[in-house]
Design a protein around this motif. Structure first.
Motif, PDB file in Angstrom:
ATOM      1  N   SER A   5      -2.256  -7.954  -4.569  1.00 36.91           N
ATOM      2  CA  SER A   5      -1.978  -7.238  -3.321  1.00 36.91           C
ATOM      3  C   SER A   5      -1.188  -5.955  -3.545  1.00 36.91           C
ATOM      4  O   SER A   5      -0.889  -5.237  -2.590  1.00 36.91           O
ATOM      5  CB  SER A   5      -1.210  -8.144  -2.354  1.00 36.91           C
ATOM      6  N   GLY A   6      -0.854  -5.663  -4.802  1.00 39.57           N
ATOM      7  CA  GLY A   6      -0.221  -4.390  -5.120  1.00 39.57           C
ATOM      8  C   GLY A   6       1.284  -4.405  -5.217  1.00 39.57           C
ATOM      9  O   GLY A   6       1.918  -3.348  -5.331  1.00 39.57           O
ATOM     10  N   MET A   7       1.890  -5.587  -5.194  1.00 42.49           N
ATOM     11  CA  MET A   7       3.355  -5.690  -5.185  1.00 42.49           C
ATOM     12  C   MET A   7       4.015  -5.207  -6.481  1.00 42.49           C
ATOM     13  O   MET A   7       5.173  -4.800  -6.471  1.00 42.49           O
ATOM     14  CB  MET A   7       3.783  -7.143  -4.946  1.00 42.49           C
ATOM     15  N   ALA A   8       3.298  -5.296  -7.591  1.00 46.99           N
ATOM     16  CA  ALA A   8       3.924  -5.003  -8.889  1.00 46.99           C
ATOM     17  C   ALA A   8       3.692  -3.571  -9.362  1.00 46.99           C
ATOM     18  O   ALA A   8       4.099  -3.213 -10.471  1.00 46.99           O
ATOM     19  CB  ALA A   8       3.399  -5.990  -9.942  1.00 46.99           C
ATOM     20  N   ARG A   9       3.082  -2.740  -8.549  1.00 40.94           N
ATOM     21  CA  ARG A   9       2.799  -1.359  -8.971  1.00 40.94           C
ATOM     22  C   ARG A   9       4.080  -0.601  -9.311  1.00 40.94           C
ATOM     23  O   ARG A   9       5.080  -0.712  -8.626  1.00 40.94           O
ATOM     24  CB  ARG A   9       2.054  -0.612  -7.856  1.00 40.94           C
ATOM     25  N   ASP A  10       4.033   0.157 -10.401  1.00 40.50           N
ATOM     26  CA  ASP A  10       5.140   1.034 -10.813  1.00 40.50           C
ATOM     27  C   ASP A  10       6.445   0.275 -11.077  1.00 40.50           C
ATOM     28  O   ASP A  10       7.527   0.856 -10.990  1.00 40.50           O
ATOM     29  CB  ASP A  10       5.414   2.113  -9.748  1.00 40.50           C
ATOM     30  N   TRP A  11       6.347  -0.983 -11.381  1.00 41.24           N
ATOM     31  CA  TRP A  11       7.554  -1.790 -11.608  1.00 41.24           C
ATOM     32  C   TRP A  11       8.379  -1.234 -12.773  1.00 41.24           C
ATOM     33  O   TRP A  11       7.810  -0.878 -13.780  1.00 41.24           O
ATOM     34  CB  TRP A  11       7.156  -3.240 -11.913  1.00 41.24           C
ATOM     35  N   PRO A  12       9.720  -1.124 -12.673  1.00 39.64           N
ATOM     36  CA  PRO A  12      10.602  -1.489 -11.553  1.00 39.64           C
ATOM     37  C   PRO A  12      10.996  -0.294 -10.678  1.00 39.64           C
ATOM     38  O   PRO A  12      12.030  -0.333 -10.010  1.00 39.64           O
ATOM     39  CB  PRO A  12      11.818  -2.035 -12.290  1.00 39.64           C
ATOM     40  N   ASP A  13      10.212   0.749 -10.680  1.00 38.93           N
ATOM     41  CA  ASP A  13      10.549   1.958  -9.935  1.00 38.93           C
ATOM     42  C   ASP A  13      10.786   1.668  -8.452  1.00 38.93           C
ATOM     43  O   ASP A  13       9.981   1.003  -7.803  1.00 38.93           O
ATOM     44  CB  ASP A  13       9.411   2.977 -10.071  1.00 38.93           C
ATOM     45  N   GLY A  14      11.904   2.147  -7.925  1.00 38.12           N
ATOM     46  CA  GLY A  14      12.206   2.001  -6.506  1.00 38.12           C
ATOM     47  C   GLY A  14      12.692   0.629  -6.099  1.00 38.12           C
ATOM     48  O   GLY A  14      12.894   0.368  -4.908  1.00 38.12           O
ATOM     49  N   SER A  57       0.792  -1.231   0.000  1.00 39.24           N
ATOM     50  CA  SER A  57       0.000   0.000   0.000  1.00 39.24           C
ATOM     51  C   SER A  57       0.825   1.283   0.000  1.00 39.24           C
ATOM     52  O   SER A  57       0.265   2.375   0.061  1.00 39.24           O
ATOM     53  CB  SER A  57      -0.913   0.030   1.238  1.00 39.24           C
ATOM     54  N   CYS A  58       2.141   1.170  -0.074  1.00 42.73           N
ATOM     55  CA  CYS A  58       2.987   2.362  -0.017  1.00 42.73           C
ATOM     56  C   CYS A  58       2.771   3.258  -1.244  1.00 42.73           C
ATOM     57  O   CYS A  58       2.351   2.803  -2.310  1.00 42.73           O
ATOM     58  CB  CYS A  58       4.458   1.961   0.064  1.00 42.73           C
ATOM     59  N   THR A  59       3.051   4.535  -1.069  1.00 43.25           N
ATOM     60  CA  THR A  59       3.035   5.444  -2.207  1.00 43.25           C
ATOM     61  C   THR A  59       4.332   5.299  -2.990  1.00 43.25           C
ATOM     62  O   THR A  59       5.293   4.696  -2.515  1.00 43.25           O
ATOM     63  CB  THR A  59       2.911   6.901  -1.732  1.00 43.25           C
ATOM     64  N   ARG A  60       4.370   5.862  -4.178  1.00 44.18           N
ATOM     65  CA  ARG A  60       5.597   5.825  -4.961  1.00 44.18           C
ATOM     66  C   ARG A  60       6.729   6.548  -4.217  1.00 44.18           C
ATOM     67  O   ARG A  60       7.884   6.098  -4.210  1.00 44.18           O
ATOM     68  CB  ARG A  60       5.379   6.461  -6.334  1.00 44.18           C
ATOM     69  N   GLU A 116       7.081   6.836  -0.955  1.00 46.96           N
ATOM     70  CA  GLU A 116       7.549   5.993   0.151  1.00 46.96           C
ATOM     71  C   GLU A 116       8.465   4.889  -0.356  1.00 46.96           C
ATOM     72  O   GLU A 116       9.496   4.578   0.260  1.00 46.96           O
ATOM     73  CB  GLU A 116       6.351   5.382   0.882  1.00 46.96           C
ATOM     74  N   ARG A 117       8.096   4.278  -1.490  1.00 44.92           N
ATOM     75  CA  ARG A 117       8.933   3.218  -2.050  1.00 44.92           C
ATOM     76  C   ARG A 117      10.318   3.752  -2.407  1.00 44.92           C
ATOM     77  O   ARG A 117      11.341   3.108  -2.155  1.00 44.92           O
ATOM     78  CB  ARG A 117       8.259   2.607  -3.284  1.00 44.92           C
ATOM     79  N   ARG A 118      10.356   4.940  -2.982  1.00 49.92           N
ATOM     80  CA  ARG A 118      11.639   5.543  -3.330  1.00 49.92           C
ATOM     81  C   ARG A 118      12.439   5.914  -2.083  1.00 49.92           C
ATOM     82  O   ARG A 118      13.675   5.816  -2.083  1.00 49.92           O
ATOM     83  CB  ARG A 118      11.406   6.776  -4.206  1.00 49.92           C
ATOM     84  N   GLU A 119      11.739   6.311  -1.024  1.00 49.87           N
ATOM     85  CA  GLU A 119      12.435   6.619   0.227  1.00 49.87           C
ATOM     86  C   GLU A 119      13.068   5.369   0.818  1.00 49.87           C
ATOM     87  O   GLU A 119      14.189   5.403   1.330  1.00 49.87           O
ATOM     88  CB  GLU A 119      11.466   7.245   1.239  1.00 49.87           C
ATOM     89  N   VAL A 120      12.340   4.235   0.756  1.00 47.20           N
ATOM     90  CA  VAL A 120      12.881   2.961   1.242  1.00 47.20           C
ATOM     91  C   VAL A 120      14.163   2.613   0.492  1.00 47.20           C
ATOM     92  O   VAL A 120      15.178   2.250   1.097  1.00 47.20           O
ATOM     93  CB  VAL A 120      11.844   1.825   1.079  1.00 47.20           C
ATOM     94  N   GLU A 121      14.132   2.747  -0.845  1.00 45.06           N
ATOM     95  CA  GLU A 121      15.330   2.430  -1.618  1.00 45.06           C
ATOM     96  C   GLU A 121      16.487   3.353  -1.242  1.00 45.06           C
ATOM     97  O   GLU A 121      17.630   2.901  -1.093  1.00 45.06           O
ATOM     98  CB  GLU A 121      15.059   2.525  -3.125  1.00 45.06           C
ATOM     99  N   LYS A 122      16.201   4.632  -1.080  1.00 44.21           N
ATOM    100  CA  LYS A 122      17.243   5.591  -0.716  1.00 44.21           C
ATOM    101  C   LYS A 122      17.886   5.239   0.624  1.00 44.21           C
ATOM    102  O   LYS A 122      19.116   5.322   0.785  1.00 44.21           O
ATOM    103  CB  LYS A 122      16.658   6.999  -0.662  1.00 44.21           C
ATOM    104  N   ILE A 123      17.054   4.816   1.586  1.00 43.19           N
ATOM    105  CA  ILE A 123      17.561   4.449   2.911  1.00 43.19           C
ATOM    106  C   ILE A 123      18.543   3.286   2.816  1.00 43.19           C
ATOM    107  O   ILE A 123      19.658   3.337   3.360  1.00 43.19           O
ATOM    108  CB  ILE A 123      16.392   4.096   3.849  1.00 43.19           C
ATOM    109  N   PHE A 124      18.140   2.212   2.122  1.00 44.32           N
ATOM    110  CA  PHE A 124      19.010   1.037   2.040  1.00 44.32           C
ATOM    111  C   PHE A 124      20.235   1.297   1.169  1.00 44.32           C
ATOM    112  O   PHE A 124      21.327   0.797   1.458  1.00 44.32           O
ATOM    113  CB  PHE A 124      18.220  -0.176   1.546  1.00 44.32           C
TER     114      PHE A 124
END
Length: 319
Positions: free
Chosen positions: A135-144, A75-78, A80-88
């Motif tokens: 469940s929404g796992m593939a949204r905006d693939w492969p962004d983030g 359910s994350c926003t785009r 949020e997903r990019r923030e997760v990638e930036k953190i790791f």
């Protein structure tokens, strides 16, 4: 993604507590809403974790981790997903020594290169399962999405697949100290888990964790430790024994094909992927120890059967 429901964020459990309590109790061997989880990443406590290399060719431990305050992949926003990638990406850029490696974003890679990493079992593929897609796992693939791999290819971190991250420590064949050395795999696993959290905290982030649920991940099947500790074990005779499935159940272990969760067990000349069934209510050390004890017993039984001996006494000692 094996129980038909997922968490969208850390608050999902409390919001739908009656539903998740029932699912968790059913999936996790009777784990109650009043039970408390425990954790133990002391790799030095592991015993008998070096196997006979003739029967064990690879060792692997994986888990997931989620970052508090950010939506899970369902359910994350785009943003949020990019923030997760930036953190790791920031975390692993600081690593040195045995953990040092390279982070790659999937959006910056050619398809042929992605397929190469997938073929080496070092990268996840685009979700195709109806469960993952719905469940929404593939949204905006492969962004983030992206992954980290250390220089020896024995440590991998997958970012924004099913969880914020999947951390995998492994050895196969002649890698490192060998594909039969679970002690080294567990040591690297514990070191990486702690190193990720230590670096995250420098930037003001922490893992999602509760005293009841343990580490909170997207699928309820992975709550607790999230650990799957497995080995490729050669069991051509024991696997045909009429008591084998019963033995697995008693030891809280499961079997898979060596190609992954959806492959036929034993299709590769008697080789099986044997791993722990439980995730919650026991610590990381307990689960890895139980897997090692079971695999050592399986190897002992296989040797007896190969020599033409019965294993009735060994079976009788398993409660």
């Amino acid at each position: 993604m094996t129980v038909g429901c997922t968490l969208g964020d850390e608050e999902t459990y409390e919001t739908f507590k009656p539903l998740f309590d029932a699912v968790i109790e059913k999936r996790h061997n009777g784990y109650k809403a009043t039970d408390m989880h425990s954790k133990d990443l002391n790799w030095k406590g592991l015993e008998n974790g070096t196997f006979d290399k003739e029967y064990v060719r690879s060792c692997r431990i994986r888990t997931g981790r989620s970052i508090r305050g950010l939506g899970l992949p369902t359910s994350c926003t785009r943003a949020e997903r990019r923030e997760v990638e930036k953190i790791f990406k920031t975390v692993v850029s600081r690593w040195t020594g045995d953990l040092k490696g390279t982070y790659r974003s999937l959006g910056e890679m050619e398809e042929t290169e992605i397929e190469k990493w997938i073929s080496e079992h070092l990268l996840y593929d685009k979700p195709v399962s109806p469960l993952l897609i719905s469940s929404g796992m593939a949204r905006d693939w492969p962004d983030g999405r992206g992954f980290f791999v250390n220089e020896e290819k024995t440590l991998v971190i997958w970012v924004n697949e099913e969880d914020h991250c999947r951390i995998v420590s492994m050895q196969q064949g002649d890698q490192g100290t060998g594909g039969h050395d679970m002690v080294k795999v567990f040591e690297r696993f514990c070191t990486a888990i702690d190193a990720v959290e230590a670096e995250m905290k420098k930037d003001g982030y922490e893992y999602m964790y509760s005293s009841h649920l343990g580490y909170i991940l997207t699928c309820p099947s992975n709550l607790g430790t999230g650990i799957r500790c497995g080995c490729h074990v050669k069991l051509p005779l024991l696997s045909k024994h009429p008591k084998f499935d019963e033995l697995l159940a008693k030891l809280r272990l499961q079997k898979r094909g060596t190609g992954g969760v959806d492959t036929a067990s034993g299709a590769d000349d008697g080789w099986y992927d044997i791993s722990n069934s439980d995730r919650i209510g026991k610590s990381e050390l307990q689960l890895v120890q139980e897997a090692c004890d079971g695999i050592n017993l399986f190897v002992k039984m296989e040797k007896e059967l190969t020599a033409g001996n019965a294993i009735d006494d060994l079976l009788a000692n398993v409660n």
